[in-house]
Design a protein around this motif. Structure first.
Motif, PDB file in Angstrom:
ATOM      1  N   GLU A 180      43.766  52.814  46.648  1.00 61.59           N
ATOM      2  CA  GLU A 180      42.749  52.622  45.599  1.00 61.59           C
ATOM      3  C   GLU A 180      42.655  51.113  45.612  1.00 61.59           C
ATOM      4  OE1 GLU A 180      44.260  54.513  41.915  1.00 61.59           O
ATOM      5  OE2 GLU A 180      45.659  55.372  42.814  1.00 61.59           O
ATOM      6  N   GLU A 181      41.498  50.788  44.766  1.00 62.55           N
ATOM      7  CA  GLU A 181      41.143  49.396  44.730  1.00 62.55           C
ATOM      8  C   GLU A 181      40.815  49.242  43.188  1.00 62.55           C
ATOM      9  OE1 GLU A 181      41.103  46.512  46.422  1.00 62.55           O
ATOM     10  OE2 GLU A 181      41.642  47.721  48.115  1.00 62.55           O
ATOM     11  N   ILE A 182      41.692  48.521  42.372  1.00 63.55           N
ATOM     12  CA  ILE A 182      41.462  48.301  41.308  1.00 63.55           C
ATOM     13  C   ILE A 182      41.004  46.899  40.936  1.00 63.55           C
ATOM     14  CG2 ILE A 182      42.779  50.351  40.348  1.00 63.55           C
ATOM     15  CD1 ILE A 182      45.162  48.435  39.719  1.00 63.55           C
ATOM     16  N   GLN A 239      48.824  37.041  35.291  1.00 66.69           N
ATOM     17  CA  GLN A 239      48.076  37.301  36.332  1.00 66.69           C
ATOM     18  C   GLN A 239      48.780  37.768  37.731  1.00 66.69           C
ATOM     19  OE1 GLN A 239      44.653  37.602  36.445  1.00 66.69           O
ATOM     20  NE2 GLN A 239      44.718  38.445  38.592  1.00 66.69           N
ATOM     21  N   ALA A 240      49.995  37.302  37.632  1.00 64.99           N
ATOM     22  CA  ALA A 240      50.994  37.829  38.830  1.00 64.99           C
ATOM     23  C   ALA A 240      51.339  39.280  38.653  1.00 64.99           C
ATOM     24  CB  ALA A 240      52.387  37.233  38.992  1.00 64.99           C
ATOM     25  N   PHE A 241      51.483  39.790  37.449  1.00 64.05           N
ATOM     26  CA  PHE A 241      51.542  41.154  37.315  1.00 64.05           C
ATOM     27  C   PHE A 241      50.401  41.998  37.683  1.00 64.05           C
ATOM     28  CE2 PHE A 241      55.338  40.071  34.548  1.00 64.05           C
ATOM     29  CZ  PHE A 241      56.281  40.965  35.231  1.00 64.05           C
ATOM     30  N   ARG A 261      45.033  49.910  35.010  1.00 66.18           N
ATOM     31  CA  ARG A 261      43.650  49.541  35.416  1.00 66.18           C
ATOM     32  C   ARG A 261      42.742  48.921  34.448  1.00 66.18           C
ATOM     33  NH1 ARG A 261      41.028  52.253  39.263  1.00 66.18           N
ATOM     34  NH2 ARG A 261      41.996  54.044  40.136  1.00 66.18           N
ATOM     35  N   LEU A 262      43.110  48.990  33.080  1.00 67.32           N
ATOM     36  CA  LEU A 262      42.613  48.201  31.952  1.00 67.32           C
ATOM     37  C   LEU A 262      43.155  46.802  31.863  1.00 67.32           C
ATOM     38  CD1 LEU A 262      40.893  48.276  29.478  1.00 67.32           C
ATOM     39  CD2 LEU A 262      42.659  49.132  27.984  1.00 67.32           C
ATOM     40  N   TYR A 263      44.495  46.676  32.146  1.00 69.59           N
ATOM     41  CA  TYR A 263      45.278  45.493  32.169  1.00 69.59           C
ATOM     42  C   TYR A 263      44.774  44.571  33.342  1.00 69.59           C
ATOM     43  CZ  TYR A 263      49.077  42.359  32.826  1.00 69.59           C
ATOM     44  OH  TYR A 263      49.793  40.976  32.955  1.00 69.59           O
ATOM     45  N   VAL A 264      44.655  45.188  34.488  1.00 70.75           N
ATOM     46  CA  VAL A 264      44.372  44.489  35.420  1.00 70.75           C
ATOM     47  C   VAL A 264      42.719  43.861  35.384  1.00 70.75           C
ATOM     48  CG1 VAL A 264      43.639  44.552  37.971  1.00 70.75           C
ATOM     49  CG2 VAL A 264      45.722  45.642  37.106  1.00 70.75           C
ATOM     50  N   ARG A 265      41.822  44.784  34.778  1.00 71.62           N
ATOM     51  CA  ARG A 265      40.578  44.093  34.519  1.00 71.62           C
ATOM     52  C   ARG A 265      40.577  43.167  33.578  1.00 71.62           C
ATOM     53  NH1 ARG A 265      38.924  49.679  35.369  1.00 71.62           N
ATOM     54  NH2 ARG A 265      39.040  50.041  33.062  1.00 71.62           N
ATOM     55  N   THR A 266      41.374  43.352  32.489  1.00 76.41           N
ATOM     56  CA  THR A 266      41.383  42.488  31.444  1.00 76.41           C
ATOM     57  C   THR A 266      41.894  41.129  31.805  1.00 76.41           C
ATOM     58  OG1 THR A 266      41.523  44.123  29.784  1.00 76.41           O
ATOM     59  CG2 THR A 266      42.427  41.821  29.040  1.00 76.41           C
ATOM     60  N   MET A 267      42.800  41.083  32.573  1.00 82.00           N
ATOM     61  CA  MET A 267      43.626  39.894  33.170  1.00 82.00           C
ATOM     62  C   MET A 267      42.571  39.179  33.963  1.00 82.00           C
ATOM     63  SD  MET A 267      46.264  38.880  31.680  1.00 82.00           S
ATOM     64  CE  MET A 267      46.218  37.203  32.695  1.00 82.00           C
ATOM     65  N   ASP A 268      41.909  39.867  35.095  1.00 84.02           N
ATOM     66  CA  ASP A 268      40.989  39.297  35.968  1.00 84.02           C
ATOM     67  C   ASP A 268      39.942  38.630  35.267  1.00 84.02           C
ATOM     68  OD1 ASP A 268      42.472  40.157  38.192  1.00 84.02           O
ATOM     69  OD2 ASP A 268      40.893  41.637  38.938  1.00 84.02           O
ATOM     70  N   ARG A 269      39.391  39.298  34.047  1.00 84.89           N
ATOM     71  CA  ARG A 269      38.316  38.720  33.123  1.00 84.89           C
ATOM     72  C   ARG A 269      38.796  37.364  32.585  1.00 84.89           C
ATOM     73  NH1 ARG A 269      37.060  44.210  31.514  1.00 84.89           N
ATOM     74  NH2 ARG A 269      35.030  44.568  32.917  1.00 84.89           N
ATOM     75  N   ALA A 270      40.024  37.578  31.910  1.00 83.46           N
ATOM     76  CA  ALA A 270      40.561  36.272  31.161  1.00 83.46           C
ATOM     77  C   ALA A 270      40.852  35.253  32.288  1.00 83.46           C
ATOM     78  CB  ALA A 270      41.853  36.724  30.567  1.00 83.46           C
ATOM     79  N   SER A 271      41.509  35.353  33.608  1.00 85.54           N
ATOM     80  CA  SER A 271      41.664  34.196  34.316  1.00 85.54           C
ATOM     81  C   SER A 271      40.592  33.641  34.919  1.00 85.54           C
ATOM     82  CB  SER A 271      42.569  35.006  35.701  1.00 85.54           C
ATOM     83  OG  SER A 271      43.842  35.465  35.076  1.00 85.54           O
ATOM     84  N   ARG A 272      39.419  34.594  35.008  1.00 84.39           N
ATOM     85  CA  ARG A 272      38.082  33.983  35.554  1.00 84.39           C
ATOM     86  C   ARG A 272      37.471  33.225  34.524  1.00 84.39           C
ATOM     87  NH1 ARG A 272      34.378  38.444  37.661  1.00 84.39           N
ATOM     88  NH2 ARG A 272      35.664  38.112  39.533  1.00 84.39           N
ATOM     89  N   ALA A 273      37.571  33.475  33.511  1.00 84.18           N
ATOM     90  CA  ALA A 273      36.643  32.846  32.259  1.00 84.18           C
ATOM     91  C   ALA A 273      37.488  31.504  31.923  1.00 84.18           C
ATOM     92  CB  ALA A 273      36.739  33.556  30.945  1.00 84.18           C
TER      93      ALA A 273
END
Length: 178
Positions: free
Chosen positions: A168-170, A153-155, A6-18
């Motif tokens: 679940e939604e993460i 991001q693909a991972f 969950r932490l990895y996905v949120r971190t990657m989403d934030r990084a990709s967005r920024a």
């Protein structure tokens, strides 16, 4: 899903967005370079700039590759929708899991080749064959960074799909890709 995923996905989403939002600004730099190219070629007394076409190409490559993870996160990449739109959410998710595995393999091969090409460019001081002759290592490094970010991001997308199959939604809440 485990907390680490969950932490990895949120971190990657934030990084990709920024990174994606910052990369969007490169379109203005590319427009400025192309504007200067047009002005310098059509104004008497100004010598046409040799560097403008290649710099515009490098900016476009950067825009495209660094923005890849952002496009993947927002599902704004090209998709064949002959049957996909008619399927249930669960079927779509299963298809996404399979196709993301192919994407991960492809990006892994691409990154391997990119790293090899970058190492060559750094070791031998590779230059473009144009009249301007810029060094190729900087754009190849950017290429590898973009491919690497998209691979990470693909991972994250794979983990989101697996979580979705488990009910679940993460990840971060989705928003428009504007």
């Amino acid at each position: 899903m485990p907390h680490a995923i969950r932490l990895y996905v949120r971190t990657m989403d934030r990084a990709s967005r920024a990174i994606g939002r910052a990369t969007m600004l490169l379109i203005f730099a590319m427009m400025a370079v192309l504007f200067w190219s047009a002005i310098s070629k059509n104004t008497p007394g100004l010598l046409p700039s040799l560097w403008t076409l290649e710099v515009a190409q490098f900016l476009m490559v950067t825009y495209f590759l660094i923005g890849g993870s952002y496009a993947l996160m927002h599902e704004s990449h090209v998709r064949m929708d002959l049957l996909y739109g008619m399927w249930s959410r669960r079927t779509k998710t299963w298809v996404d899991v399979v196709t993301i595995l192919f994407l991960i393999f492809y990006l892994g091969v691409l990154l391997y080749g990119g790293l090899s090409s970058t190492a060559y460019a750094l070791e031998y001081g590779e230059r473009s064959y144009s009249a301007w002759r810029p060094y190729m290592a900087p754009i190849k490094i950017i290429m590898c960074l973009g491919i690497g970010l998209t691979l990470l991001q693909a991972f994250a997308e794979l983990f989101k799909d697996i979580a979705r199959l488990r009910g679940e939604e993460i990840g971060l809440p989705t928003e428009s890709a504007s």
